[in-house]
Design an enzyme around this catalytic site. Sequence first.
Site, PDB file in Angstrom:
ATOM      1  N   THR A   1       0.850  -1.186   0.000  1.00  0.00           N
ATOM      2  CA  THR A   1       0.000   0.000   0.000  1.00  0.00           C
ATOM      3  C   THR A   1       0.885   1.235   0.000  1.00  0.00           C
ATOM      4  OG1 THR A   1      -1.903   1.036   1.046  1.00  0.00           O
ATOM      5  CG2 THR A   1      -0.238   0.171   2.517  1.00  0.00           C
TER       6      THR A   1
ATOM      7  N   HIS B   1      -7.841   7.124  -1.391  1.00  0.00           N
ATOM      8  CA  HIS B   1      -8.704   6.250  -0.595  1.00  0.00           C
ATOM      9  C   HIS B   1      -7.829   5.027  -0.331  1.00  0.00           C
ATOM     10  CE1 HIS B   1     -12.964   4.498   0.091  1.00  0.00           C
ATOM     11  NE2 HIS B   1     -12.122   3.546   0.473  1.00  0.00           N
ATOM     12  N   LEU B   2      -7.683   4.651   0.919  1.00  0.00           N
ATOM     13  CA  LEU B   2      -6.814   3.529   1.272  1.00  0.00           C
ATOM     14  C   LEU B   2      -7.104   2.326   0.398  1.00  0.00           C
ATOM     15  CD1 LEU B   2      -4.769   2.083   3.132  1.00  0.00           C
ATOM     16  CD2 LEU B   2      -6.692   1.584   4.663  1.00  0.00           C
ATOM     17  N   HIS B   3      -6.059   1.782  -0.208  1.00  0.00           N
ATOM     18  CA  HIS B   3      -6.201   0.562  -0.994  1.00  0.00           C
ATOM     19  C   HIS B   3      -4.931  -0.263  -0.887  1.00  0.00           C
ATOM     20  CE1 HIS B   3      -4.747   3.707  -3.760  1.00  0.00           C
ATOM     21  NE2 HIS B   3      -4.173   2.748  -4.479  1.00  0.00           N
ATOM     22  N   LEU B   4      -5.136  -1.547  -0.735  1.00  0.00           N
ATOM     23  CA  LEU B   4      -4.045  -2.499  -0.614  1.00  0.00           C
ATOM     24  C   LEU B   4      -3.972  -3.286  -1.915  1.00  0.00           C
ATOM     25  CD1 LEU B   4      -2.096  -3.786   1.621  1.00  0.00           C
ATOM     26  CD2 LEU B   4      -3.764  -5.622   1.645  1.00  0.00           C
TER      27      LEU B   4
END
Length: 136
Positions: free
Chosen positions: A84, A94-97
């Site tokens: 990430t 927007h948080l994304h893994l």
Amino acid sequence: MACLFCAIVAGETDAARVLEDDDFVGFLDIRPVFKGHVLLVPRQHVVTLPDLPAGLRDGFLAQAQRLATAMVEGLGAQGSFVATNNTVSQSVPHLHLHVVPRTKGDGLRGFFWPRTKYADDAEMTSYADRVRAALA
């Protein structure tokens, strides 16, 4: 500006979803490193990993584990790359893994990070102390 990943979570923008639960959605990256590359996002708009509420941390990692396993069991990969970005190189805020299927010899060479050296042990200790203090 509207958040692309919030639009995907809300069903307003199409995505090839592979995982959904009450807190998270996983979908294929439209510009994958390798086919099967999945992005895992919280349904709640969270910008970076440090912003992720404590109540979502365990679930986020549990879903990441499931996706990493799916790379092997579902795609026949030998393993996976899980990463990430936080702010820098974060294409969507927007948080994304990223969970990317990997196979030995697939051509991914990793990152070409610049390397530096500490001037001496005292400087190294100073950095360690500062990180440790921030964790306290």
